[in-house]
Design an enzyme around this catalytic site. Sequence first.
Site, PDB file in Angstrom:
ATOM      1  N   LYS A 160      -9.107   8.503 -18.408  1.00  0.00           N
ATOM      2  CA  LYS A 160      -9.409   9.144 -19.694  1.00  0.00           C
ATOM      3  C   LYS A 160      -8.169   9.167 -20.594  1.00  0.00           C
ATOM      4  O   LYS A 160      -7.627   8.130 -20.892  1.00  0.00           O
ATOM      5  CB  LYS A 160      -9.964  10.545 -19.440  1.00  0.00           C
ATOM      6  CG  LYS A 160     -10.965  10.624 -18.271  1.00  0.00           C
ATOM      7  CD  LYS A 160     -12.149   9.706 -18.416  1.00  0.00           C
ATOM      8  CE  LYS A 160     -13.098   9.927 -17.233  1.00  0.00           C
ATOM      9  NZ  LYS A 160     -13.953   8.785 -16.972  1.00  0.00           N
ATOM     10  N   ARG A 175       0.848  -1.192   0.000  1.00  0.00           N
ATOM     11  CA  ARG A 175       0.000   0.000   0.000  1.00  0.00           C
ATOM     12  C   ARG A 175       0.886   1.244   0.000  1.00  0.00           C
ATOM     13  O   ARG A 175       0.599   2.241  -0.646  1.00  0.00           O
ATOM     14  CB  ARG A 175      -0.944   0.006   1.218  1.00  0.00           C
ATOM     15  CG  ARG A 175      -1.660   1.348   1.385  1.00  0.00           C
ATOM     16  CD  ARG A 175      -2.869   1.360   2.322  1.00  0.00           C
ATOM     17  NE  ARG A 175      -2.855   0.430   3.397  1.00  0.00           N
ATOM     18  CZ  ARG A 175      -2.179   0.564   4.563  1.00  0.00           C
ATOM     19  NH1 ARG A 175      -1.448   1.634   4.779  1.00  0.00           N
ATOM     20  NH2 ARG A 175      -2.245  -0.361   5.477  1.00  0.00           N
ATOM     21  N   ASP A 207      -8.406  20.593 -12.566  1.00  0.00           N
ATOM     22  CA  ASP A 207      -8.725  19.274 -13.112  1.00  0.00           C
ATOM     23  C   ASP A 207      -8.422  19.345 -14.609  1.00  0.00           C
ATOM     24  O   ASP A 207      -9.134  20.008 -15.371  1.00  0.00           O
ATOM     25  CB  ASP A 207     -10.201  18.925 -12.850  1.00  0.00           C
ATOM     26  CG  ASP A 207     -10.537  17.489 -13.277  1.00  0.00           C
ATOM     27  OD1 ASP A 207      -9.888  16.993 -14.221  1.00  0.00           O
ATOM     28  OD2 ASP A 207     -11.451  16.884 -12.691  1.00  0.00           O
ATOM     29  N   TYR A 245     -17.582  17.978 -13.498  1.00  0.00           N
ATOM     30  CA  TYR A 245     -18.096  16.607 -13.638  1.00  0.00           C
ATOM     31  C   TYR A 245     -19.085  16.344 -12.486  1.00  0.00           C
ATOM     32  O   TYR A 245     -18.848  16.742 -11.343  1.00  0.00           O
ATOM     33  CB  TYR A 245     -16.912  15.635 -13.597  1.00  0.00           C
ATOM     34  CG  TYR A 245     -17.317  14.197 -13.417  1.00  0.00           C
ATOM     35  CD1 TYR A 245     -18.180  13.579 -14.316  1.00  0.00           C
ATOM     36  CD2 TYR A 245     -16.845  13.452 -12.342  1.00  0.00           C
ATOM     37  CE1 TYR A 245     -18.553  12.252 -14.148  1.00  0.00           C
ATOM     38  CE2 TYR A 245     -17.212  12.122 -12.173  1.00  0.00           C
ATOM     39  CZ  TYR A 245     -18.071  11.534 -13.076  1.00  0.00           C
ATOM     40  OH  TYR A 245     -18.441  10.234 -12.905  1.00  0.00           O
TER      41      TYR A 245
HETATM   42  O1  P1T Z   1     -14.264   8.211 -13.103  1.00  0.00           O
HETATM   43  P1  P1T Z   1     -13.061   8.651 -12.335  1.00  0.00           P
HETATM   44  O2  P1T Z   1     -11.776   8.059 -12.800  1.00  0.00           O
HETATM   45  O3  P1T Z   1     -13.239   8.513 -10.842  1.00  0.00           O
HETATM   46  O4  P1T Z   1     -12.859  10.226 -12.633  1.00  0.00           O
HETATM   47  C1  P1T Z   1     -13.754  11.211 -12.199  1.00  0.00           C
HETATM   48  C2  P1T Z   1     -13.675  12.422 -13.076  1.00  0.00           C
HETATM   49  C3  P1T Z   1     -12.959  13.529 -12.640  1.00  0.00           C
HETATM   50  N1  P1T Z   1     -12.840  14.648 -13.388  1.00  0.00           N
HETATM   51  C4  P1T Z   1     -13.420  14.724 -14.607  1.00  0.00           C
HETATM   52  C5  P1T Z   1     -13.275  15.981 -15.412  1.00  0.00           C
HETATM   53  C6  P1T Z   1     -14.140  13.639 -15.125  1.00  0.00           C
HETATM   54  O5  P1T Z   1     -14.687  13.749 -16.334  1.00  0.00           O
HETATM   55  C7  P1T Z   1     -14.279  12.458 -14.342  1.00  0.00           C
HETATM   56  C8  P1T Z   1     -15.065  11.281 -14.809  1.00  0.00           C
HETATM   57  N2  P1T Z   1     -15.914  11.544 -15.899  1.00  0.00           N
HETATM   58  C9  P1T Z   1     -16.709  10.608 -16.498  1.00  0.00           C
HETATM   59  C10 P1T Z   1     -16.807   9.328 -16.090  1.00  0.00           C
HETATM   60  C11 P1T Z   1     -17.522  11.090 -17.637  1.00  0.00           C
HETATM   61  O6  P1T Z   1     -18.043  10.282 -18.436  1.00  0.00           O
HETATM   62  O7  P1T Z   1     -17.641  12.305 -17.769  1.00  0.00           O
END
Ligand code: P1T
Length: 384
Positions: A201, A52, A176, A104
Site C-alpha cells: 500500500k 533466503r 497494523d 482486513y
Molecule cells: O495484500 P497483502 O500485502 O498481503 O496485505 C494484507 C493486508 C493487511 N492489512 C491491511 C490493513 C490490508 O488492507 C491488507 C490488504 N488489503 C487489501 C488488499 C485491500 O484492498 O483492502
Amino acid sequence: MKLPKHARFATVCLHAGQEPDPTTGAIITPIYQTSTYVQDALGQHKGYEYARTQNPTRSALEANLAAIEGGRAAFAFASGMSAIHAIVTQLSSGDHVIVTDNTYGGTFRLFDKVMTKLGLQFSYVDTSDPSAVEAAMTPATKMVFIETPTNPVLRLSDIAACAEIAHKHGVFLVVDNTFASPCLQRPLELGADLVVHSTTKYLNGHSDSIGGAVIAIQDDQIEWLRFIQNSAGAILSPMDSSLVLRGTKTLALRMVQHTANGVALAEFLSEHPKVTKVIYPGLPSHPQYELAKRQMPNGCGGMLSFEMASLEDARQVLNRFKLMALAESLGGVETLVCHPASMTHASVPPERRAAIGLSDSLIRISAGIEDIEDLRDDLRQALA
Ligand code: P1T
C-alpha cells in the site's frame, strides 16, 4: 552521504539504510539478484551465505523501514499476510488473541480459518472501546492485535490506551499501520510493541509490488522474527525490496497529497444529496474526530468510505467511474474504488459484516495523488 543524527522524517525516508554501493558508488542500492554467495574458503564469507537468509537489497529496505517507523529492526516479507502470519508464529496452541473486530478480510481469514486449526483462540472485539479490550482479557491472552484506522469502516482504536491495558496484563500489542502509514501515525511511540504493514500500500505506493513488513523494538521479538523469516522463508524478493525502497523515498511527499485529496473528496461527498453517509476520520462528523486529531496529527490520509441508499445504487456508481479504477488494494498513486462487501471483505460472513457496520451499499475510495478537480469531476459524473 551521512544521515544526520536528528534527521527529520522526510530525510529519514529518503536516506535511511542506504549507503552508496561500495564497489561503484552507485547512489541507489543495487538489486542483488542472486540466490547464493561464493565463499573465499571453508567457513570464510562476507556475511552473506544464502539469499533466503541475507540479501543486501532486502537488508537496506529493512534498515530503512526500521528507521521510518522508529523501531530497532524490521523484517520484510512476501506479503502483508505473511508478515502478519510471522507475528502469530510467536504464539502456541491454547494462546488467546484479542483482535479488532473490523480488520482486513484476509487477516480475519488467516486467524479464523488457519490459526484456529492450530489451537489459537481469537476474540473479535470493538477495540475502539478500550474497556472492551480490558473485558476480553483471559488468563490465556498473549497478544492484542489492532488495526487502526480499520479497513474499510475507518474506526480508530486508541493505541496508547490499548498499549496500557495490554502491558498491565503482560500481553504485547501489535498495530497494523497500513491505512495510516508511519507518516501519519506512530504506533511504537504510543506504546505498541510491534508494527505490521502491507508494504503493497502506501509504503511502496506505486501499485507494482506485493509485500509486507514487521517492525520490532524488543530483543526476543527481533530474534524470533529473524528466525521465522529464515525458517518459513516468506521473504521479500530483491526486486520488490528495491521497489519499496524507491517508494519510501517519496512517502512524506505522497502522504501530503493523499491526505489533501482524501479531505477534499470526503467534503465533496458529504454535500452530495445521493450519498447517505461519509466515513473519514478527518471530518468533524466522524465519531472519533477528537482521537483522530490527537493520534494522527499530520492528517488522516487518503482512505474514505461512503454509503449509497441501496446496493443497486452502489453498483451503478461503481460501474460509472472513468478515472477512478474499480480494483482491490489501496495506497497507490492512482485512485481506486472498491465494493468491500463483495471484494476485499467477501471472506467475512454477512452477519459479521453487518455487525461492524460494513453495509452492502458501502463504497471505499483510496484517494490517489491526481489533480483533485479531475477526481471531483469523476465522482460528480458517476453519482449523477
Ligand atoms: O495484500 P497483502 O500485502 O498481503 O496485505 C494484507 C493486508 C493487511 N492489512 C491491511 C490493513 C490490508 O488492507 C491488507 C490488504 N488489503 C487489501 C488488499 C485491500 O484492498 O483492502
